[in-house]
Design an enzyme around this catalytic site. Sequence first.
Site, mmCIF file in Angstrom:
data_model
loop_
_atom_site.group_PDB
_atom_site.id
_atom_site.type_symbol
_atom_site.label_atom_id
_atom_site.label_comp_id
_atom_site.label_asym_id
_atom_site.label_seq_id
_atom_site.Cartn_x
_atom_site.Cartn_y
_atom_site.Cartn_z
ATOM 1 N N ASP A 168 0.851 -1.196 0.000
ATOM 2 C CA ASP A 168 0.000 0.000 0.000
ATOM 3 C C ASP A 168 0.883 1.240 0.000
ATOM 4 O OD1 ASP A 168 -3.244 0.182 1.026
ATOM 5 O OD2 ASP A 168 -2.084 2.047 0.962
ATOM 6 N N PRO A 211 -13.287 5.557 -6.167
ATOM 7 C CA PRO A 211 -14.344 6.456 -5.665
ATOM 8 C C PRO A 211 -15.183 7.068 -6.774
ATOM 9 C CG PRO A 211 -12.171 7.480 -5.452
ATOM 10 C CD PRO A 211 -11.945 6.127 -6.034
ATOM 11 N N GLU A 258 -15.110 -8.882 -5.732
ATOM 12 C CA GLU A 258 -15.266 -9.403 -4.370
ATOM 13 C C GLU A 258 -16.694 -9.154 -3.883
ATOM 14 O OE1 GLU A 258 -13.235 -11.341 -2.524
ATOM 15 O OE2 GLU A 258 -15.153 -11.363 -1.490
ATOM 16 N N LYS A 295 -20.787 -7.677 -10.823
ATOM 17 C CA LYS A 295 -20.534 -7.053 -9.523
ATOM 18 C C LYS A 295 -21.420 -5.825 -9.335
ATOM 19 C CE LYS A 295 -18.910 -5.771 -5.694
ATOM 20 N NZ LYS A 295 -19.207 -6.451 -4.447
ATOM 21 N N ALA A 336 -24.169 -5.194 -10.900
ATOM 22 C CA ALA A 336 -25.572 -5.635 -10.875
ATOM 23 C C ALA A 336 -25.924 -6.222 -9.509
ATOM 24 C CB ALA A 336 -25.817 -6.654 -11.987
ATOM 25 N N CYS A 356 -19.976 1.168 -0.848
ATOM 26 C CA CYS A 356 -20.167 0.682 -2.214
ATOM 27 C C CYS A 356 -21.546 0.823 -2.849
ATOM 28 C CB CYS A 356 -19.727 -0.770 -2.298
ATOM 29 S SG CYS A 356 -17.954 -0.909 -2.042
ATOM 30 N N PHE A 357 -22.620 0.613 -2.102
ATOM 31 C CA PHE A 357 -23.931 0.580 -2.778
ATOM 32 C C PHE A 357 -24.179 1.850 -3.600
ATOM 33 C CE2 PHE A 357 -26.301 -2.684 0.128
ATOM 34 C CZ PHE A 357 -25.606 -3.701 -0.501
HETATM 35 N N1 LIG Z 1 -15.314 -2.489 1.364
HETATM 36 C C1 LIG Z 1 -15.977 -3.520 0.888
HETATM 37 O O1 LIG Z 1 -16.699 -4.200 1.626
HETATM 38 C C2 LIG Z 1 -15.853 -3.910 -0.546
HETATM 39 C C3 LIG Z 1 -15.166 -3.120 -1.449
HETATM 40 N N2 LIG Z 1 -15.061 -3.509 -2.772
HETATM 41 C C4 LIG Z 1 -14.280 -2.722 -3.722
HETATM 42 O O2 LIG Z 1 -12.893 -2.926 -3.445
HETATM 43 C C5 LIG Z 1 -12.128 -1.744 -3.721
HETATM 44 C C6 LIG Z 1 -11.338 -1.362 -2.497
HETATM 45 O O3 LIG Z 1 -12.256 -1.104 -1.446
HETATM 46 P P1 LIG Z 1 -11.772 -1.030 0.068
HETATM 47 O O4 LIG Z 1 -10.826 -2.124 0.362
HETATM 48 O O5 LIG Z 1 -13.001 -0.908 0.873
HETATM 49 O O6 LIG Z 1 -11.005 0.374 0.062
HETATM 50 P P2 LIG Z 1 -9.930 0.898 1.092
HETATM 51 O O7 LIG Z 1 -9.904 2.375 0.995
HETATM 52 O O8 LIG Z 1 -10.163 0.284 2.430
HETATM 53 O O9 LIG Z 1 -8.531 0.294 0.549
HETATM 54 C C7 LIG Z 1 -7.925 0.703 -0.630
HETATM 55 C C8 LIG Z 1 -6.429 0.853 -0.361
HETATM 56 O O10 LIG Z 1 -5.746 1.068 -1.595
HETATM 57 C C9 LIG Z 1 -4.616 1.915 -1.331
HETATM 58 N N3 LIG Z 1 -4.153 2.473 -2.596
HETATM 59 C C10 LIG Z 1 -4.777 3.357 -3.411
HETATM 60 N N4 LIG Z 1 -4.042 3.576 -4.508
HETATM 61 C C11 LIG Z 1 -2.919 2.823 -4.396
HETATM 62 C C12 LIG Z 1 -1.779 2.615 -5.225
HETATM 63 N N5 LIG Z 1 -1.667 3.239 -6.411
HETATM 64 N N6 LIG Z 1 -0.805 1.797 -4.795
HETATM 65 C C13 LIG Z 1 -0.911 1.164 -3.601
HETATM 66 N N7 LIG Z 1 -1.977 1.301 -2.785
HETATM 67 C C14 LIG Z 1 -2.981 2.119 -3.178
HETATM 68 C C15 LIG Z 1 -5.154 2.917 -0.343
HETATM 69 O O11 LIG Z 1 -4.125 3.561 0.375
HETATM 70 C C16 LIG Z 1 -6.063 2.037 0.531
HETATM 71 O O12 LIG Z 1 -5.379 1.581 1.681
HETATM 72 C C17 LIG Z 1 -13.155 -0.701 -4.183
HETATM 73 O O13 LIG Z 1 -13.196 -0.734 -5.583
HETATM 74 C C18 LIG Z 1 -14.462 -1.221 -3.629
HETATM 75 O O14 LIG Z 1 -15.556 -0.819 -4.428
HETATM 76 C C19 LIG Z 1 -15.616 -4.679 -3.203
HETATM 77 C C20 LIG Z 1 -16.290 -5.505 -2.347
HETATM 78 C C21 LIG Z 1 -16.461 -5.189 -0.942
HETATM 79 O O1 LIG Z 2 -19.328 -4.249 -2.788
HETATM 80 C C1 LIG Z 2 -19.367 -4.125 -1.586
HETATM 81 O O2 LIG Z 2 -18.787 -3.258 -0.944
HETATM 82 C C2 LIG Z 2 -20.198 -5.020 -0.733
HETATM 83 O O3 LIG Z 2 -21.409 -4.272 -0.447
HETATM 84 C C3 LIG Z 2 -22.321 -4.919 0.427
HETATM 85 O O4 LIG Z 2 -21.691 -5.184 1.682
HETATM 86 P P1 LIG Z 2 -21.546 -4.079 2.826
HETATM 87 O O5 LIG Z 2 -21.811 -2.736 2.251
HETATM 88 O O6 LIG Z 2 -20.264 -4.322 3.496
HETATM 89 O O7 LIG Z 2 -22.691 -4.443 3.886
HETATM 90 P P2 LIG Z 2 -24.225 -4.883 3.730
HETATM 91 O O8 LIG Z 2 -24.492 -5.933 4.708
HETATM 92 O O9 LIG Z 2 -24.601 -5.148 2.332
HETATM 93 O O10 LIG Z 2 -24.991 -3.578 4.228
HETATM 94 C C4 LIG Z 2 -25.031 -2.397 3.452
HETATM 95 C C5 LIG Z 2 -25.988 -1.395 4.080
HETATM 96 O O11 LIG Z 2 -27.338 -1.825 3.934
HETATM 97 C C6 LIG Z 2 -27.989 -1.824 5.196
HETATM 98 N N1 LIG Z 2 -29.011 -2.894 5.199
HETATM 99 C C7 LIG Z 2 -28.659 -4.168 4.896
HETATM 100 C C8 LIG Z 2 -29.610 -5.163 4.866
HETATM 101 C C9 LIG Z 2 -30.954 -4.864 5.154
HETATM 102 O O12 LIG Z 2 -31.870 -5.719 5.136
HETATM 103 N N2 LIG Z 2 -31.278 -3.577 5.456
HETATM 104 C C10 LIG Z 2 -30.337 -2.575 5.480
HETATM 105 O O13 LIG Z 2 -30.673 -1.404 5.736
HETATM 106 C C11 LIG Z 2 -26.865 -2.047 6.205
HETATM 107 O O14 LIG Z 2 -27.231 -1.634 7.483
HETATM 108 C C12 LIG Z 2 -25.769 -1.215 5.589
HETATM 109 O O15 LIG Z 2 -25.935 0.147 5.927
HETATM 110 C C13 LIG Z 2 -22.728 -6.257 -0.175
HETATM 111 O O16 LIG Z 2 -23.587 -6.933 0.750
HETATM 112 C C14 LIG Z 2 -21.512 -7.120 -0.489
HETATM 113 O O17 LIG Z 2 -21.924 -8.313 -1.135
HETATM 114 C C15 LIG Z 2 -20.561 -6.326 -1.401
HETATM 115 O O18 LIG Z 2 -19.402 -7.075 -1.655
#
Ligand SMILES: NC(=O)C1=CN([C@@H]2O[C@H](COP(=O)(O)OP(=O)(O)OC[C@H]3O[C@@H](n4cnc5c(N)ncnc54)[C@H](O)[C@@H]3O)[C@@H](O)[C@H]2O)C=CC1
Ligand SMILES: O=C(O)[C@H]1O[C@H](OP(=O)(O)OP(=O)(O)OC[C@H]2O[C@@H](n3ccc(=O)[nH]c3=O)[C@H](O)[C@@H]2O)[C@H](O)[C@@H](O)[C@@H]1O
Length: 480
Positions: free
Chosen positions: A33, A89, A157, A216, A218, A272-273
């Site tokens: 990172d 973002p 993911e 993803k 969708a 993300c949503f």
């Molecule tokens: N947070 C979640 O639950 C989920 C997130 N995603 C997707 O995954 C991606 C990452 O999300 P998060 O892990 O939540 O973000 P995050 O902000 O927690 O982590 C991203 C990291 O990438 C680093 N970074 C940015 N540019 C860089 C570079 N050029 N070289 C090295 N490091 C770099 C940042 O410093 C940061 O630590 C996004 O596209 C998000 O939409 C997908 C599924 C679930």
């Molecule tokens: O791409 C992503 O970042 C992820 O986004 C969501 O995961 P996350 O945002 O971590 O958490 P969720 O459990 O989906 O909750 C999202 C929001 O919806 C709210 N929520 C969830 C479920 C529900 O029935 N009602 C409701 O208001 C939660 O409180 C929260 O604010 C998806 O569930 C993951 O599958 C996906 O990978």
Amino acid sequence: MVKICCIGAGYVGGPTMAIIAHKCPSIEVVVVDISVARINAWNSDQLPIYEPGLEDVVKQCRGRNLFFSTDVEKHVYEADIIFVSVNTPTKTRGLGAGKAADLTYWESAARMIADVSKSDKIVVEKSTVPVKTAEAIEKILTHNSKGINYQILSNPEFLAEGTAIQDLLNPDRVLIGGRETPEGCKAVRALKDVYAHWVPEDRIITANLWSAELSKLAANAFLAQRISSVNAISALCEATGANVSEVAYAVGKDSRIGPKFLNASVGFGGSCFQKDILNLVYICECNGLPEVANYWKQVIKINDYQKSRFVNRVVASMFNTVSGKRIAVLGFAFKKDTGDTRETPAIDVCKGLLGDKATISIYDPQVTEDQIQRDLAMNKFDWDHPIHLQPMSPTAIKQVSVTWDAYEATKGAHGVCILTEWDEFKALDYQRIYENMQKPAFIFDGRNVVDPEKLREIGFIVYSIGKPLDPWLKDMPAVA
Ligand SMILES: NC(=O)C1=CN([C@@H]2O[C@H](COP(=O)(O)OP(=O)(O)OC[C@H]3O[C@@H](n4cnc5c(N)ncnc54)[C@H](O)[C@@H]3O)[C@@H](O)[C@H]2O)C=CC1
Ligand SMILES: O=C(O)[C@H]1O[C@H](OP(=O)(O)OP(=O)(O)OC[C@H]2O[C@@H](n3ccc(=O)[nH]c3=O)[C@H](O)[C@@H]2O)[C@H](O)[C@@H](O)[C@@H]1O
């Protein structure tokens, strides 16, 4: 030994790579990172993110076959498979501002890979990206490839925060998209082999690159749409005397609909949503599909409506003003079991109450005062950039105080807003809270965690999303 490097040590990169290292002792995994603070935290006893079960896994593997480093170029150079899990973002400026994904971080990662690589690489899109991103990445990588073969895979993911470890250990599916060429198929097989260490074969599905990328967006749009659907119904429940929990239960009993993800709330949050739906809307618009774009836009509009409806309920119930009143906020994270506050509905609710001149005291078991002050001062979408690049506000909002104790936060308050469904909020001593509050004492439950009837017996005036209204609230209609 296969070497994996993951660029981006965040909520996705960290837990995902920890599980790969845990399940594949024969693979060396390095997470890199640009944020020195983040990497230092991954290498310390205080991990940078709170996720149940994560600490155990990291402690088992760290120093064995799991490493965290800021030496991005060295580890990219050495890796066979490079996951890219950096921020994507929403753009805040220029073409597509407010909707399109900002691929700055992705592009800089791709350029760096192209610069330092001396051997063939499989580059895996782990971040959520617009459809066709792989084509752009391919162009960057192959523009001056010096004979190096790059295969781009899409492996989105699906983990949710708070349950990330369980989701990763036992995923509904792992999706891998690749080019339909012999080299593409070989790369897909190589990544399949990694997951096959613990994921049953029939749950590892393959698709073409564009299907994988679009699936993803969708999936997140469908999930968010369910919440906006039940939240829209919650407003109608309040107007008619129906109970949204009963309606959701009855609707969810239809096996075609299913019971999950039908909890009415103050609104969905999380990183993300909203971002991914805006991205989908933008892609539809760019492809000449305004009707489809408008359809998905409505999911976000209902979410915004739900948050402002909640604020209006609070203000209208308390004689149409909260000016100078003390409102306690229980829960600031966007959902329980995480300290993540990105796009949490608590930000909009607090800003709404501050707009009406309330004084707010906040308690969340995982969120620090510093984080809350940053969130309330930050411009929309700035939260989704790497932490060290986020603008810092010089002044704290003085009408907001943060405590580490729910009873302290509610002492002397006129009203309490429950904004995160932390389990501990169900077990609080509400009699004690009532006794220490101003009267009439109000509770606004944005997550349906408390039993409204029991609290009414204590003496509270209670508002619960989508539940039959307290007689007090019936006479005070709130306009959204
Ligand atoms: N947070 C979640 O639950 C989920 C997130 N995603 C997707 O995954 C991606 C990452 O999300 P998060 O892990 O939540 O973000 P995050 O902000 O927690 O982590 C991203 C990291 O990438 C680093 N970074 C940015 N540019 C860089 C570079 N050029 N070289 C090295 N490091 C770099 C940042 O410093 C940061 O630590 C996004 O596209 C998000 O939409 C997908 C599924 C679930
Ligand atoms: O791409 C992503 O970042 C992820 O986004 C969501 O995961 P996350 O945002 O971590 O958490 P969720 O459990 O989906 O909750 C999202 C929001 O919806 C709210 N929520 C969830 C479920 C529900 O029935 N009602 C409701 O208001 C939660 O409180 C929260 O604010 C998806 O569930 C993951 O599958 C996906 O990978």
